[in-house]
Write a protein that holds these residues in place. Structure first.
Motif, PDB file in Angstrom:
ATOM      1  N   LEU A   4       0.808  -1.216   0.000  1.00 59.59           N
ATOM      2  CA  LEU A   4       0.000   0.000   0.000  1.00 59.59           C
ATOM      3  C   LEU A   4       0.843   1.269   0.000  1.00 59.59           C
ATOM      4  O   LEU A   4       0.377   2.317  -0.450  1.00 59.59           O
ATOM      5  CB  LEU A   4      -0.955   0.005   1.198  1.00 59.59           C
ATOM      6  CG  LEU A   4      -2.070  -1.028   1.147  1.00 59.59           C
ATOM      7  CD1 LEU A   4      -2.907  -0.965   2.425  1.00 59.59           C
ATOM      8  CD2 LEU A   4      -2.946  -0.840  -0.078  1.00 59.59           C
ATOM      9  N   ASP A   5       2.073   1.186   0.472  1.00 59.37           N
ATOM     10  CA  ASP A   5       2.921   2.380   0.490  1.00 59.37           C
ATOM     11  C   ASP A   5       3.805   2.504  -0.760  1.00 59.37           C
ATOM     12  O   ASP A   5       4.646   3.390  -0.838  1.00 59.37           O
ATOM     13  CB  ASP A   5       3.775   2.406   1.762  1.00 59.37           C
ATOM     14  CG  ASP A   5       4.674   1.189   1.901  1.00 59.37           C
ATOM     15  OD1 ASP A   5       4.545   0.242   1.111  1.00 59.37           O
ATOM     16  OD2 ASP A   5       5.514   1.194   2.819  1.00 59.37           O
ATOM     17  N   SER A   6       3.582   1.673  -1.750  1.00 58.74           N
ATOM     18  CA  SER A   6       4.381   1.703  -2.972  1.00 58.74           C
ATOM     19  C   SER A   6       3.996   2.893  -3.860  1.00 58.74           C
ATOM     20  O   SER A   6       2.807   3.179  -4.051  1.00 58.74           O
ATOM     21  CB  SER A   6       4.186   0.415  -3.765  1.00 58.74           C
ATOM     22  OG  SER A   6       4.826   0.508  -5.025  1.00 58.74           O
ATOM     23  N   GLY A  17      -8.565   7.436 -13.495  1.00 55.52           N
ATOM     24  CA  GLY A  17      -7.186   7.885 -13.674  1.00 55.52           C
ATOM     25  C   GLY A  17      -6.224   7.133 -12.778  1.00 55.52           C
ATOM     26  O   GLY A  17      -6.472   5.972 -12.429  1.00 55.52           O
ATOM     27  N   PRO A  18      -5.133   7.776 -12.369  1.00 57.58           N
ATOM     28  CA  PRO A  18      -4.148   7.115 -11.509  1.00 57.58           C
ATOM     29  C   PRO A  18      -4.772   6.642 -10.196  1.00 57.58           C
ATOM     30  O   PRO A  18      -5.621   7.316  -9.624  1.00 57.58           O
ATOM     31  CB  PRO A  18      -3.095   8.192 -11.254  1.00 57.58           C
ATOM     32  CG  PRO A  18      -3.258   9.148 -12.384  1.00 57.58           C
ATOM     33  CD  PRO A  18      -4.726   9.129 -12.729  1.00 57.58           C
ATOM     34  N   ALA A  19      -4.319   5.485  -9.741  1.00 59.89           N
ATOM     35  CA  ALA A  19      -4.908   4.844  -8.562  1.00 59.89           C
ATOM     36  C   ALA A  19      -4.219   5.210  -7.253  1.00 59.89           C
ATOM     37  O   ALA A  19      -4.294   4.473  -6.281  1.00 59.89           O
ATOM     38  CB  ALA A  19      -4.891   3.333  -8.757  1.00 59.89           C
ATOM     39  N   GLY A  20      -3.588   6.357  -7.199  1.00 56.44           N
ATOM     40  CA  GLY A  20      -2.902   6.781  -5.983  1.00 56.44           C
ATOM     41  C   GLY A  20      -3.805   6.956  -4.782  1.00 56.44           C
ATOM     42  O   GLY A  20      -3.346   6.955  -3.638  1.00 56.44           O
ATOM     43  N   ASP A  21      -5.109   7.057  -4.998  1.00 57.53           N
ATOM     44  CA  ASP A  21      -6.059   7.221  -3.892  1.00 57.53           C
ATOM     45  C   ASP A  21      -6.489   5.896  -3.263  1.00 57.53           C
ATOM     46  O   ASP A  21      -6.966   5.872  -2.126  1.00 57.53           O
ATOM     47  CB  ASP A  21      -7.295   7.979  -4.367  1.00 57.53           C
ATOM     48  CG  ASP A  21      -8.010   7.291  -5.524  1.00 57.53           C
ATOM     49  OD1 ASP A  21      -7.362   6.547  -6.290  1.00 57.53           O
ATOM     50  OD2 ASP A  21      -9.224   7.517  -5.684  1.00 57.53           O
ATOM     51  N   ILE A  22      -6.295   4.806  -3.956  1.00 63.25           N
ATOM     52  CA  ILE A  22      -6.788   3.507  -3.485  1.00 63.25           C
ATOM     53  C   ILE A  22      -6.131   3.055  -2.176  1.00 63.25           C
ATOM     54  O   ILE A  22      -6.835   2.610  -1.261  1.00 63.25           O
ATOM     55  CB  ILE A  22      -6.664   2.438  -4.587  1.00 63.25           C
ATOM     56  CG1 ILE A  22      -7.537   2.803  -5.788  1.00 63.25           C
ATOM     57  CG2 ILE A  22      -7.016   1.045  -4.057  1.00 63.25           C
ATOM     58  CD1 ILE A  22      -9.027   2.893  -5.513  1.00 63.25           C
ATOM     59  N   PRO A  23      -4.812   3.168  -2.006  1.00 64.95           N
ATOM     60  CA  PRO A  23      -4.237   2.745  -0.724  1.00 64.95           C
ATOM     61  C   PRO A  23      -4.837   3.479   0.476  1.00 64.95           C
ATOM     62  O   PRO A  23      -5.111   2.861   1.510  1.00 64.95           O
ATOM     63  CB  PRO A  23      -2.748   3.060  -0.873  1.00 64.95           C
ATOM     64  CG  PRO A  23      -2.499   2.979  -2.334  1.00 64.95           C
ATOM     65  CD  PRO A  23      -3.752   3.533  -2.962  1.00 64.95           C
ATOM     66  N   GLY A  24      -5.078   4.765   0.335  1.00 66.06           N
ATOM     67  CA  GLY A  24      -5.671   5.528   1.434  1.00 66.06           C
ATOM     68  C   GLY A  24      -7.088   5.066   1.746  1.00 66.06           C
ATOM     69  O   GLY A  24      -7.481   4.988   2.913  1.00 66.06           O
TER      70      GLY A  24
END
Length: 67
Positions: A4-6, A17-24
């Motif tokens: 999740l921190d990758s 779009g980019p999935a940078g919100d999914i880990p949060g």
């Protein structure tokens, strides 16, 4: 499995779009188990991003092991 921190989450995509919100969102679900209303909202957002109109995305595959 992508941790999740990758930083790779920002490189893979979901419906919007980019999935940078999914880990949060995944972390929020885990930490807010006691608050059913918040947890439901997070699940709806994840579902909408990862399985939009029954289409799946690279981020869908990355998120499944964390669910």
């Amino acid at each position: 499995m992508i941790p999740l921190d990758s930083p790779r989450w920002k490189e893979i995509r979901h419906a919007y779009g980019p999935a940078g919100d999914i880990p949060g969102l995944l972390r929020a679900i885990d930490s807010d188990e006691s608050d059913a209303k918040k947890s439901e909202s997070y699940w709806q957002e994840i579902w909408s991003s990862l399985c939009h109109q029954y289409s799946i995305y690279p981020a869908t595959y990355a998120a499944i092991p964390h669910m």
